[in-house]
Design an enzyme around this catalytic site. Structure first.
Site, short mmCIF file in Angstrom:
data_model
loop_
_atom_site.label_atom_id
_atom_site.label_comp_id
_atom_site.label_asym_id
_atom_site.label_seq_id
_atom_site.Cartn_x
_atom_site.Cartn_y
_atom_site.Cartn_z
N LYS A 133 0.80 -1.23 0.00
CA LYS A 133 0.00 0.00 0.00
C LYS A 133 0.83 1.28 0.00
O LYS A 133 0.37 2.33 -0.41
CB LYS A 133 -0.95 0.02 1.20
CG LYS A 133 -2.12 -0.95 1.05
CD LYS A 133 -3.42 -0.21 1.02
CE LYS A 133 -4.64 -1.08 0.82
NZ LYS A 133 -4.57 -2.46 1.27
N SER A 186 -9.01 1.00 8.41
CA SER A 186 -8.75 0.27 9.64
C SER A 186 -7.48 -0.54 9.48
O SER A 186 -7.07 -1.27 10.36
CB SER A 186 -9.92 -0.67 9.95
OG SER A 186 -10.10 -1.55 8.87
N GLU A 244 -9.99 -14.19 -4.04
CA GLU A 244 -10.83 -13.64 -2.98
C GLU A 244 -11.11 -14.71 -1.93
O GLU A 244 -11.06 -15.90 -2.23
CB GLU A 244 -12.19 -13.21 -3.55
CG GLU A 244 -12.16 -11.99 -4.42
CD GLU A 244 -13.57 -11.59 -4.81
OE1 GLU A 244 -14.00 -10.49 -4.38
OE2 GLU A 244 -14.25 -12.34 -5.53
N GLY A 255 -16.39 -13.89 0.66
CA GLY A 255 -16.65 -12.56 0.08
C GLY A 255 -16.21 -12.50 -1.36
O GLY A 255 -15.23 -11.85 -1.70
N ASP A 306 -17.32 -11.02 -4.04
CA ASP A 306 -18.07 -10.01 -4.79
C ASP A 306 -17.45 -9.72 -6.16
O ASP A 306 -18.17 -9.44 -7.12
CB ASP A 306 -18.20 -8.71 -3.99
CG ASP A 306 -16.86 -8.07 -3.71
OD1 ASP A 306 -16.08 -8.66 -2.94
OD2 ASP A 306 -16.58 -6.99 -4.26
N SER A 347 0.93 -9.80 -0.44
CA SER A 347 0.52 -8.39 -0.34
C SER A 347 1.00 -7.69 0.93
O SER A 347 1.23 -6.48 0.91
CB SER A 347 -0.99 -8.26 -0.48
OG SER A 347 -1.64 -9.00 0.54
C1 LIG Z 1 -5.31 -3.44 0.97
C2 LIG Z 1 -4.76 -4.81 1.01
C3 LIG Z 1 -5.23 -5.80 0.12
C4 LIG Z 1 -6.32 -5.54 -0.89
O1 LIG Z 1 -5.86 -4.63 -1.88
P1 LIG Z 1 -6.89 -3.92 -2.90
O2 LIG Z 1 -6.06 -2.95 -3.64
O3 LIG Z 1 -7.95 -3.26 -2.04
O4 LIG Z 1 -7.47 -4.99 -3.72
C5 LIG Z 1 -4.65 -7.04 0.19
N1 LIG Z 1 -3.68 -7.34 1.09
C6 LIG Z 1 -3.21 -6.42 1.94
C7 LIG Z 1 -2.13 -6.81 2.88
C8 LIG Z 1 -3.73 -5.12 1.94
O5 LIG Z 1 -3.25 -4.21 2.79
#
Ligand SMILES: *Cc1c(COP(=O)(O)O)cnc(C)c1O
Length: 338
Positions: free
Chosen positions: A71, A96, A222, A226, A228, A322
């Site tokens: 992020k 959050s 996903e 969820g 979606d 991620s």
């Molecule tokens: C925000 C986040 C996601 C989801 O990312 P999107 O861009 O909303 O699809 C997945 N894994 C982590 C660790 C995140 O912080």
């Protein structure tokens, strides 16, 4: 003037429908802005996973990114693209989770003030990290108040620019630099697994694939509870669901963003789903085999790759991890299956 800026007394100028969809060139430009600022996370491999799948798997561990998740890339890119005047007025975001820390850290690096709207019961670690980066935290009641409305009123009152977590071209282009680096480092891939919450990460990664590995099938993942985006892709319109019950708290978004969805429709091959139990197993696997702490949402991509099993035989496969922000007590609980 940036498209997401606030004109005091004139409401927000943000109109998602009227912005052009970002392209591969926007991901390349974001990579230049992030150079020397974001970590260029390594590419990791595992012989035991390669043997299990009969494939060649390349991990991109964004749990090792600054603030512990991809992020940072999107937030920093978006803040960099604000005009000097807008930056001087500051930014506001609600989250959050990891977006809070990403905006707070980016704001500090760019000398900009940040207000983050977070639930009163946010994890103490996330709260402390966000405040530690110098942001002002405004609390809200998760069950009674609308954080978007609170952020909006702060934006109007203080002239701050609102930074959304996924539904903005500058944010998603920044997120795509993770896959861009992966393709640069290992070359073209047959498949790339990416988790999906609001769709910012996968849409940016799909743009990177389009530029550097156009034959690559990009697979979104996903939580089962969820799905979606899976439903939305099948229906051809954005479905909104109730907040799903899953341990993947970064993928609890109720509806995919407009920009992400437009790109997902064009560039993503399919969406798979996995259970919380599969996420737990992936989390244990990362700890045991790769010595990596990965948060539940970060385990979606690996869980889906393992679910495909031998269908991946002979392929070159990318797995985006991620993030790794999880309270240690919670982590221990999840690992032990409690
Ligand atoms: C925000 C986040 C996601 C989801 O990312 P999107 O861009 O909303 O699809 C997945 N894994 C982590 C660790 C995140 O912080």
């Amino acid at each position: 003037m940036g498209l997401f800026e606030q004109v005091p007394g004139n409401g927000t100028r943000h109109d998602p429908v009227n912005l052009p969809l970002p392209t591969y060139a926007d991901v390349q430009a974001a990579a230049q802005r992030l150079e020397g600022v974001a970590h260029r996370t390594p590419v990791l491999t595992s012989r035991s996973l390669n043997a299990e799948l009969g494939a060649e798997v390349f991990f991109k561990p964004e749990n090792l990114q600054r603030m512990g998740a991809f992020k940072f890339r999107g937030a920093y890119n978006a803040l960099s693209l604000l005009s000097p005047q807008a930056r001087a007025r500051g930014v506001v975001a609600f989250s959050s989770g990891n977006h809070a820390q990403a905006v707070a850290l980016s704001a500090r690096l760019l000398g900009c003030s940040a207000t983050i709207v977070m639930p009163h019961d946010a994890s103490p670690a996330k709260l402390a990290a966000t405040q530690g980066y110098g942001a002002t935290v405004v609390g809200y009641d998760r069950y009674g108040e609308d954080p978007a409305a609170i952020a909006q009123s702060i934006a109007e009152r203080e002239g701050r620019s609102f930074i959304p977590p996924f539904d903005h071209p500058h944010v998603l282009a920044g997120q795509g630099t993770s896959a861009l680096e992966l393709f640069e480092d290992v070359g073209a891939l047959d498949r790339l697994f990416v988790c999906v919450g609001g769709g910012g990460l996968i849409s940016g990664c799909a743009l990177a694939a389009k530029g550097l590995s156009p034959q690559c099938e990009v697979i979104g993942v996903e939580p089962e509870a969820g799905n979606d985006v899976q439903q939305s892709l099948r229906l051809g319109m954005r479905v909104k669901i109730e907040t799903p019950h899953t341990i993947a708290d970064g993928a609890q978004s109720r509806q995919v963003g407009q920009y992400p969805f437009a790109l997902i429709q064009r560039l993503v091959s399919d969406i798979h789903t996995v259970s919380d139990e599969q996420l737990r197993q992936a989390m244990r696997w990362y700890a045991q085999h790769m010595k990596l702490v990965v948060e539940p949402t970060g385990c979606l991509s690996l869980a889906a790759a393992r679910q495909m099993g031998h269908a991946l035989r002979g392929q070159r496969v990318g797995v985006i991890i991620s993030g790794g922000n999880v309270d240690l007590d919670r982590y221990a609980q999840l690992l032990s299956g409690a």
